[in-house]
Design an enzyme around this catalytic site. Sequence first.
Site, PDB file in Angstrom:
ATOM      1  CE  LYS A  68      -2.354  -1.235   3.733  1.00 27.77           C
ATOM      2  NZ  LYS A  68      -1.858  -2.599   4.022  1.00 27.77           N
ATOM      3  CB  THR A  69       3.742   2.295   2.131  1.00 30.22           C
ATOM      4  OG1 THR A  69       2.969   2.105   3.310  1.00 30.22           O
ATOM      5  CG2 THR A  69       4.614   3.521   2.280  1.00 30.22           C
ATOM      6  CG  ASP A 113       0.744   3.455   7.058  1.00 31.67           C
ATOM      7  OD1 ASP A 113      -0.215   2.789   6.605  1.00 31.67           O
ATOM      8  OD2 ASP A 113       1.833   2.947   7.342  1.00 31.67           O
ATOM      9  CB  THR A 162      -4.702  -3.292   8.601  1.00 33.67           C
ATOM     10  OG1 THR A 162      -5.032  -2.549   9.767  1.00 33.67           O
ATOM     11  CG2 THR A 162      -3.215  -3.200   8.336  1.00 33.67           C
ATOM     12  NE  ARG A 221       6.505  -4.254   5.022  1.00 35.64           N
ATOM     13  CZ  ARG A 221       5.544  -3.569   5.648  1.00 35.64           C
ATOM     14  NH1 ARG A 221       5.089  -3.983   6.811  1.00 35.64           N
ATOM     15  NH2 ARG A 221       5.048  -2.486   5.119  1.00 35.64           N
TER      16      ARG A 221
END
Length: 340
Positions: A68-69, A113, A162, A221
């Site tokens: 997302k980032t 975020d 999330t 990740r």
Amino acid sequence: MSVERLISGKSQGQEEEKYNLTLRPTRLIEYIGQKEIIEKLNISLRAARERGEPLEHALLYGPPGLGKTTLAYIIAYEMGTRLIVTSGPALVRPADLLGVLTNLERGDILFIDEIHRLAPPVEEYLYSAMEDFRISINLDKGIYSKVVEVPLKPFTLIGATTRSGLLGTAFRERFGILHHFDFYPAEDLSEIIRRSGKMMTLEISEDAVYELAIRSRGTPRTANRLLRRVRDYAQIYSSGKIQKENAMTALKMEGIDECGLDGVDRKFLRTIIEYYDGGPVGIEAIAATLNEEVDTLADVVEPFLLKIGFVVRTPRGRRVTKKSFEHLGVKIPLGQEQLF
Ligand code: ADE
């Protein structure tokens, strides 16, 4: 988080962040997976650019570690604008937001975020900023109080969360673009691992790539983190080349099993089985037994276990499935087979 996890979706420290930044794709064309999101976003970006307008506000939601980032950085790159990064917990009072908003240039992207963790007054303060690009500031208090309307330059807010369910409807409806990130299939993760391997100039066999991909919990990740652990191991024990055998040994040392689950995942499942007869049980009770935070379990641990069908949600709480018993090698108690 109270436990440092190898597969946690959350970033762990500066060293990791440095790698994340260098391995991160910077342009849309480099982004692997999430095809539907990328396709739709590409249209939105091109259309906004053609009109010479900022992109509409966008809400990106889904489990941690799925990009997302990264996508927010890419959007800024593709729009040729700045990205200002902050987070829900960092904005405690409306005043914290005031400085950020009034310093935005036309077209800037404000990335928040963990936007579900904004304090309600801060969230409400954002409404008029998002909708009309103006905010009201209360000057003074009491009988001398005065409200001044301040115009803002048109900007784009990108929120990441999330759990979109924690956002109120009023807030959610202020985003023109909504994208849900899902776990990545092994093929996409393999491609990401190959790409990262190349960037780190690693020698890695195809079966090792696949082994890593299926043990990465659908999360880029995690894939990159496991790749670095396996690289260290191969460097010390196999003169650098990563093959299936040394990759599997390294992952085993890290407590990662063939489904990609780690110690915390297995403890989560075992707790439901051993303390709560397989469920149903509320997540708060599991968290208390495990001495873990509810948010960590709900955001990081549980989504993947739900995805692979090891856990189901019922109106009365979480329940493990037959797959969990099989995976852990635990026998379903006699006479209870039909419950799972
Ligand atoms: N690295 C992490 N996530 C990625 C993605 N989705 N595409 C390419 N590289 C990545």
